[in-house]
Scaffold this motif. Structure first.
Motif, PDB file in Angstrom:
ATOM      1  N   ARG A 155       0.812  -1.350   0.026  1.00 52.14           N
ATOM      2  CA  ARG A 155       0.116   0.134   0.113  1.00 52.14           C
ATOM      3  C   ARG A 155       1.008   1.359   0.043  1.00 52.14           C
TER       4      ARG A 155
ATOM      5  N   GLU B  76       0.650   3.693  -2.980  1.00 55.21           N
ATOM      6  CA  GLU B  76      -0.318   4.918  -2.479  1.00 55.21           C
ATOM      7  C   GLU B  76       0.454   6.129  -2.031  1.00 55.21           C
ATOM      8  N   GLU B  77       1.656   5.850  -1.608  1.00 53.20           N
ATOM      9  CA  GLU B  77       2.581   6.968  -1.085  1.00 53.20           C
ATOM     10  C   GLU B  77       3.931   6.802  -1.785  1.00 53.20           C
TER      11      GLU B  77
END
Ligand code: F6R
Length: 244
Positions: A49, A53-54
């Motif tokens: 994730r 996402e980052e």
């Protein structure tokens, strides 16, 4: 100790992220020792994730997995090679050449040489910065079953019957569980600069109590971690139940 396993897993994932970001700033590699099994799954999920996402990049990360069944094909859906690709490596940007997993396919006569080279390769990249561990009901770390000494290095071992029984349903029956494994040794694990060991659920409560509060003994190899200068045990309430 956290109430639920997910909170521990998020803490470990953030620690890994912070280490990766720090090493990227310094322009050096980040060397991670990785475990398989059910325990670290949520950590890997969170790292994926963070990547998606980052924008967390794994380009400077070098990994060494603790262990692999022997013999086993890389494509076998219970091989640790398959597990790592499926649960982590296929979903992040780690360069393929930075991934190291003990090879369950090498011929018997080459196992000793392979193990020596695995050990040497860890040293050649400067050692493991952060080692992730789960714990087996026998007190094993990696596949260092009871009887493994503090000085043990990467080698082939006999799996404990308890360990094979724990894996039986995944392999559709005890008779299909490999009898051997290649594992990093206790000394290989103890050389890591930092260790994060995780244990969740009441099934791990008795062995966690012995690991943390029992005498240091090769009968429970995880107890050697009591003597490591920088080791943190992450567990949920259920796993902590038998601590005094
Ligand atoms: C796996 C490993 C083992 C597991 C242990 C716990 O690479 O080295 O020591 O961490 O057997 O397994 P789970 O997490 O499935 O309970």
């Amino acid at each position: 100790i956290t109430v639920a396993p997910i909170q521990s897993s998020l803490m470990v994932a953030r620690e890994i992220r912070d280490l990766i970001l720090k090493t990227q700033k310094e322009g050096i590699n980040c060397v991670l020792g990785l475990a398989t099994g059910s325990t670290p799954v949520a950590v890997y999920k969170e790292l994926i994730r963070m990547h998606k996402e980052e924008g967390l990049s794994f380009k400077n990360v070098i990994t060494f997995n603790l262990d692999e069944y022997y013999p086993i094909a890389k494509e076998h859906n219970q091989s640790y090679n398959y597990f790592m690709r499926d649960r982590l490596f296929n979903h992040i940007d780690i360069p393929a050449e930075n991934i190291n997993i003990p090879d369950g396919t090498i011929p018997k006569e080459s196992v000793l040489k392979f193990c020596e080279e695995y050990e040497a390769k860890i040293d050649s990249v400067g050692g493991i910065d952060l080692q992730l561990l789960g714990i087996g009901r026998t007190g094993h770390i990696g596949f260092n079953e009871p009887g493994s000494s503090l000085l043990s290095k990467t080698r082939i071992i006999n799996l404990d019957k308890k360990t094979r029984m724990d894996a039986a349903s995944d392999f559709m029956g005890l008779q299909h569980v490999p009898k051997y494994a290649i594992t990093m040794g206790v000394s290989s694990v103890m050389k890591a600069k930092k260790i994060a060991i995780m244990g969740f659920s009441e099934t791990k409560a008795p062995i966690i109590a012995s690991t943390i509060e029992g005498p240091v003994t090769s009968e429970c190899p995880a107890t050697f971690l009591q003597t490591h200068p920088n080791c943190t045990f992450y567990m949920d309430l259920a796993a902590a139940e038998k601590l005094t």
